[in-house]
Design a protein around this motif. Structure first.
Motif, PDB file in Angstrom:
ATOM      1  N   MET A 159      37.162  37.440  21.531  1.00 24.68           N
ATOM      2  CA  MET A 159      36.490  38.368  22.446  1.00 24.68           C
ATOM      3  C   MET A 159      36.258  37.775  23.838  1.00 24.68           C
ATOM      4  SD  MET A 159      33.629  40.352  20.109  1.00 24.68           S
ATOM      5  CE  MET A 159      32.887  38.856  19.444  1.00 24.68           C
ATOM      6  N   PHE A 160      35.976  36.482  23.901  1.00 23.07           N
ATOM      7  CA  PHE A 160      35.506  35.873  25.146  1.00 23.07           C
ATOM      8  C   PHE A 160      36.461  36.038  26.332  1.00 23.07           C
ATOM      9  CE2 PHE A 160      34.626  32.354  28.061  1.00 23.07           C
ATOM     10  CZ  PHE A 160      33.272  32.545  28.269  1.00 23.07           C
ATOM     11  N   PRO A 161      37.799  35.865  26.182  1.00 18.92           N
ATOM     12  CA  PRO A 161      38.672  35.920  27.369  1.00 18.92           C
ATOM     13  C   PRO A 161      38.879  37.316  27.943  1.00 18.92           C
ATOM     14  CG  PRO A 161      39.986  35.622  25.397  1.00 18.92           C
ATOM     15  CD  PRO A 161      38.555  35.510  24.970  1.00 18.92           C
ATOM     16  N   ILE A 162      38.507  38.353  27.204  1.00 14.76           N
ATOM     17  CA  ILE A 162      38.792  39.720  27.655  1.00 14.76           C
ATOM     18  C   ILE A 162      38.000  40.064  28.909  1.00 14.76           C
ATOM     19  CG2 ILE A 162      38.669  42.160  27.019  1.00 14.76           C
ATOM     20  CD1 ILE A 162      39.188  41.336  24.132  1.00 14.76           C
ATOM     21  N   PHE A 163      36.710  39.750  28.921  1.00 14.06           N
ATOM     22  CA  PHE A 163      35.863  40.096  30.069  1.00 14.06           C
ATOM     23  C   PHE A 163      36.310  39.398  31.357  1.00 14.06           C
ATOM     24  CE2 PHE A 163      31.948  39.252  32.578  1.00 14.06           C
ATOM     25  CZ  PHE A 163      31.692  40.563  32.973  1.00 14.06           C
ATOM     26  N   PRO A 164      36.503  38.058  31.372  1.00 12.01           N
ATOM     27  CA  PRO A 164      36.973  37.427  32.621  1.00 12.01           C
ATOM     28  C   PRO A 164      38.358  37.892  33.045  1.00 12.01           C
ATOM     29  CG  PRO A 164      36.909  35.829  30.822  1.00 12.01           C
ATOM     30  CD  PRO A 164      36.194  37.052  30.339  1.00 12.01           C
ATOM     31  N   ALA A 165      39.224  38.197  32.070  1.00 11.14           N
ATOM     32  CA  ALA A 165      40.561  38.701  32.415  1.00 11.14           C
ATOM     33  C   ALA A 165      40.468  40.059  33.091  1.00 11.14           C
ATOM     34  CB  ALA A 165      41.429  38.781  31.167  1.00 11.14           C
ATOM     35  N   ILE A 166      39.574  40.908  32.610  1.00 12.24           N
ATOM     36  CA  ILE A 166      39.384  42.237  33.217  1.00 12.24           C
ATOM     37  C   ILE A 166      38.838  42.108  34.635  1.00 12.24           C
ATOM     38  CG2 ILE A 166      37.939  44.308  33.091  1.00 12.24           C
ATOM     39  CD1 ILE A 166      38.367  44.288  30.071  1.00 12.24           C
ATOM     40  N   ILE A 167      37.893  41.174  34.836  1.00 11.98           N
ATOM     41  CA  ILE A 167      37.362  40.943  36.181  1.00 11.98           C
ATOM     42  C   ILE A 167      38.490  40.578  37.142  1.00 11.98           C
ATOM     43  CG2 ILE A 167      35.949  39.387  37.581  1.00 11.98           C
ATOM     44  CD1 ILE A 167      33.999  39.201  35.292  1.00 11.98           C
ATOM     45  N   ALA A 168      39.364  39.658  36.714  1.00 13.99           N
ATOM     46  CA  ALA A 168      40.466  39.217  37.573  1.00 13.99           C
ATOM     47  C   ALA A 168      41.459  40.350  37.831  1.00 13.99           C
ATOM     48  CB  ALA A 168      41.178  38.025  36.935  1.00 13.99           C
ATOM     49  N   CYS A 169      41.752  41.143  36.797  1.00 14.28           N
ATOM     50  CA  CYS A 169      42.697  42.263  36.952  1.00 14.28           C
ATOM     51  C   CYS A 169      42.171  43.287  37.951  1.00 14.28           C
ATOM     52  CB  CYS A 169      42.947  42.941  35.604  1.00 14.28           C
ATOM     53  SG  CYS A 169      44.000  42.004  34.489  1.00 14.28           S
ATOM     54  N   LEU A 170      40.911  43.654  37.820  1.00 13.55           N
ATOM     55  CA  LEU A 170      40.332  44.639  38.734  1.00 13.55           C
ATOM     56  C   LEU A 170      40.254  44.082  40.153  1.00 13.55           C
ATOM     57  CD1 LEU A 170      37.464  46.151  36.533  1.00 13.55           C
ATOM     58  CD2 LEU A 170      39.657  47.199  37.135  1.00 13.55           C
ATOM     59  N   LEU A 171      39.984  42.788  40.279  1.00 12.16           N
ATOM     60  CA  LEU A 171      39.960  42.159  41.597  1.00 12.16           C
ATOM     61  C   LEU A 171      41.336  42.247  42.255  1.00 12.16           C
ATOM     62  CD1 LEU A 171      38.625  40.392  43.799  1.00 12.16           C
ATOM     63  CD2 LEU A 171      39.253  38.395  42.427  1.00 12.16           C
ATOM     64  N   ILE A 172      42.384  41.916  41.505  1.00 19.86           N
ATOM     65  CA  ILE A 172      43.745  41.987  42.031  1.00 19.86           C
ATOM     66  C   ILE A 172      44.111  43.425  42.395  1.00 19.86           C
ATOM     67  CG2 ILE A 172      46.183  41.787  41.375  1.00 19.86           C
ATOM     68  CD1 ILE A 172      44.971  39.173  42.162  1.00 19.86           C
ATOM     69  N   MET A 173      43.774  44.376  41.515  1.00 25.92           N
ATOM     70  CA  MET A 173      44.092  45.783  41.791  1.00 25.92           C
ATOM     71  C   MET A 173      43.388  46.275  43.052  1.00 25.92           C
ATOM     72  SD  MET A 173      44.002  47.529  38.019  1.00 25.92           S
ATOM     73  CE  MET A 173      45.079  46.956  36.700  1.00 25.92           C
ATOM     74  N   LEU A 174      42.140  45.880  43.212  1.00 32.84           N
ATOM     75  CA  LEU A 174      41.387  46.305  44.389  1.00 32.84           C
ATOM     76  C   LEU A 174      42.018  45.747  45.664  1.00 32.84           C
ATOM     77  CD1 LEU A 174      38.862  47.761  45.460  1.00 32.84           C
ATOM     78  CD2 LEU A 174      37.608  45.614  45.199  1.00 32.84           C
ATOM     79  N   LEU A 175      42.421  44.485  45.633  1.00 32.06           N
ATOM     80  CA  LEU A 175      43.046  43.879  46.805  1.00 32.06           C
ATOM     81  C   LEU A 175      44.430  44.466  47.080  1.00 32.06           C
ATOM     82  CD1 LEU A 175      42.090  40.121  46.217  1.00 32.06           C
ATOM     83  CD2 LEU A 175      41.098  41.676  47.895  1.00 32.06           C
ATOM     84  N   MET A 176      45.180  44.784  46.014  1.00 30.92           N
ATOM     85  CA  MET A 176      46.537  45.307  46.179  1.00 30.92           C
ATOM     86  C   MET A 176      46.558  46.739  46.705  1.00 30.92           C
ATOM     87  SD  MET A 176      48.784  42.987  45.589  1.00 30.92           S
ATOM     88  CE  MET A 176      50.286  43.934  45.384  1.00 30.92           C
ATOM     89  N   VAL A 177      45.428  47.430  46.652  1.00 32.19           N
ATOM     90  CA  VAL A 177      45.353  48.777  47.237  1.00 32.19           C
ATOM     91  C   VAL A 177      45.711  48.739  48.718  1.00 32.19           C
ATOM     92  CG1 VAL A 177      43.748  50.613  47.915  1.00 32.19           C
ATOM     93  CG2 VAL A 177      43.719  49.733  45.575  1.00 32.19           C
TER      94      VAL A 177
END
Length: 544
Positions: A159-177
């Motif tokens: 379970m532990f890696p899912i939350f930090p991975a989601i944070i990084a994914c959303l950060l990248i998506m927000l910047l790539m907009v």
């Protein structure tokens, strides 16, 4: 969900398909050798982590702060996952060419973003378990934990890696907009990777600066059982429930808390990513909006030395292609900075385990050399020098330049990066521990240069013997290329020679032994250089 898992299978197959050739009889042997080499590398990493974990836990047990190890361990994993996800998310979500094939299919947006997230999480699991298994086992043995501890460990690691991975994914998506507004798409992608890593490092600095180093507060936290864990856990919401599960404190409540955070973050990810991802993906796929640049023919066509032109061609292929730059160049800058932030900001050598280490000794010189050699290994410049050209590699067959000279010119970018690694390694060691003597630095530089020439030559030979010229994306060159494993094979061999000589002659004069090591690697390089010169035609025969 069938469509989601079908996509996951395709994405994983594309991500982990090495350059095997069914018609080549040597491919069968390579399929057997590859898992063996990967297993040896993983075992080596686990051994190092086991040793470090053993030292740290034994230091914390008398202070009644054993759980601090779990807190620091999980914080490091979280930050490592975020950093790795920044690169992986850029590759899986934006650099892969599958988006143009998937969009026309009858697949819903949430199914696409979910499949890509699952693919990314699976890749994170592989790294996480290699890093986590050894420290978890060492902690369990030293604290005499029962069987339930290992069961809880598996649940936490899932379970532990899912939350930090989601944070990084959303950060990248927000910047790539903002990618659709960028004129230079390639440069924008590189900048996005650097900015994302910078934000993660900024988070590290904030965490470390806000953990009180006042002696009175520090002593107070030490006197309360696992007091430092709470100081660390308040900056990452999944650390405390994970530590509580592993230490047997309110296991059911902690499990539900960790599970709720994981599921909740996944729901938020699906809701946000359906809009953010496709804005960035489509905007990134379309060309820049800038005006066409008028070319001055008189300036565009200028006579230059062939050596300069050839070397510049090799260098430009690195910094003009985002995936090459971020995989071959950027890591040698990021990894020292990341560890410098983790350890240097605290200015506490006792925490890093470096207190009392004499910088003038042979032992410290070998530690610095090993660190520099590690920086050499994480740059895949020379080992992909031919593969990066793909079908254009045949260019080498038609220019009036000997293969031997082309070989030397292709090595230059890797040597430049290696020289930068040497400077970074020495500066990093001096910053973290202390200054070294002049002669000591000179000998370390000379040995490192000899290793740099030897390694870059050998890695280019590997790429010439097993080039990956047929690829559908730049990502495949650096992520699906078996040849990169040889970087770490050389790391172990060179490290074995360094530490083997130290073990045999550790009481010898430092400068004398370092001089002998330098001569050994120079002789090895001269032998390899002669081999290249004598077999230059044979080495280039696989380039079609």
């Amino acid at each position: 969900m069938n469509k989601v898992f079908s996509q996951v299978k395709i994405f994983l197959r594309n991500s982990y398909q090495f350059n095997y050739n069914r018609k080549n009889p040597n491919s069968t042997g390579r399929k057997i050798v590859t898992p063996i080499i990967i297993f040896v590398i993983a075992a080596y990493i686990m051994f190092i982590l086991s040793f470090l974990s053993y030292k740290m836990i034994n230091m914390l047990l008398p202070l009644n702060q054993a759980a601090l190890f779990l807190g620091v361990f999980l914080l490091v994993i979280a930050l490592f996952i975020i950093i790795q996800t920044v690169f992986s998310a850029l590759n899986i979500f934006y650099f892969s060419k599958d988006i143009t094939y998937i969009l026309p299919l009858p697949i819903k947006p949430w199914q696409i973003v979910t499949a890509k997230l699952i693919t990314l999480i699976i890749t994170e699991y592989v790294t996480e378990f290699i890093i986590a298994i050894a420290p978890i086992v060492v902690y369990g043995v030293l604290t005499s934990a029962g069987a339930l501890f290992y069961v809880y460990s598996v649940l936490v690691l899932l379970m532990f890696p899912i939350f930090p991975a989601i944070i990084a994914c959303l950060l990248i998506m927000l910047l790539m907009v903002f990618g659709k507004f960028a004129r230079n798409k390639d440069m924008f992608q590189v900048v996005i990777g650097i900015v994302a890593i910078g934000l993660v490092m900024g988070m590290q600095i904030i965490i470390q600066n806000n953990i009180s180093l006042d002696p009175a507060d520090f002593l107070k936290m030490l006197q309360s059982a696992n007091g430092l864990v709470s100081a660390i856990g308040q900056y990452f919401i999944t650390i405390m429930p994970a530590v509580n599960m592993l230490t047997g404190v309110n296991v059911a409540v902690s499990f539900l808390e960790l599970f709720a955070i994981t599921v909740g973050s996944a729901i938020i990810y699906i809701a946000l990513s359906q809009k953010l991802y496709f804005i960035g993906a489509v905007g990134n796929a379309t060309g820049g909006s800038g005006k066409a640049t008028k070319i001055d023919e008189n300036k565009a066509i200028r006579s230059k030395k062939i050596s300069y032109s050839y070397i510049m061609k090799e260098i430009k292929s690195l910094y003009r292609t985002p995936i090459y730059f971020m995989q071959c160049v950027l890591p040698i800058f990021l990894i020292p900075v990341i560890f410098g932030v983790m350890f240097g900001v605290l200015h506490r050598k006792a925490i890093t385990g470096l207190e009392g280490l004499d910088t003038s000794t042979l032992l410290f010189s070998l530690i610095v050399l090993s660190m520099i050699q590690f920086l050499f290994a994480i740059s895949a410049t020379s080992v992909t020098a031919v593969s990066r050209e793909g079908s254009n590699a045949a260019f080498t067959k038609y220019i009036p330049l000997s293969y031997y000279k082309q070989f030397r010119y292709k090595v230059v970018p890797g040597l430049i990066i290696s020289i930068v690694s040497i400077i970074i390694g020495i500066v990093f060691a001096s910053f973290l521990v202390g200054a070294m003597g002049f002669m000591q630095i000179v000998l370390i530089i000379l040995i490192s240069l000899a290793l740099a020439f030897l390694q870059n030559y050998l890695m280019l030979i590997v790429d010439l013997k097993h080039p990956k010229l047929l690829w559908d994306s730049e990502y495949a060159v650096v992520k699906q290329n078996f040849n990169m494993i040889f970087e770490f094979v050389f790391l172990f061999i060179a490290g074995g020679i360094l530490w083997g000589l130290w073990w045999l002659f550790q009481n010898a004069n430092q400068y004398l032994l370092l001089s002998v090591i330098f001569v050994v690697f120079v002789i090895a390089f001269v032998a390899v250089d002669r081999y290249v010169k004598r077999n230059q035609v044979k080495l280039f025969e696989k380039i079609m």
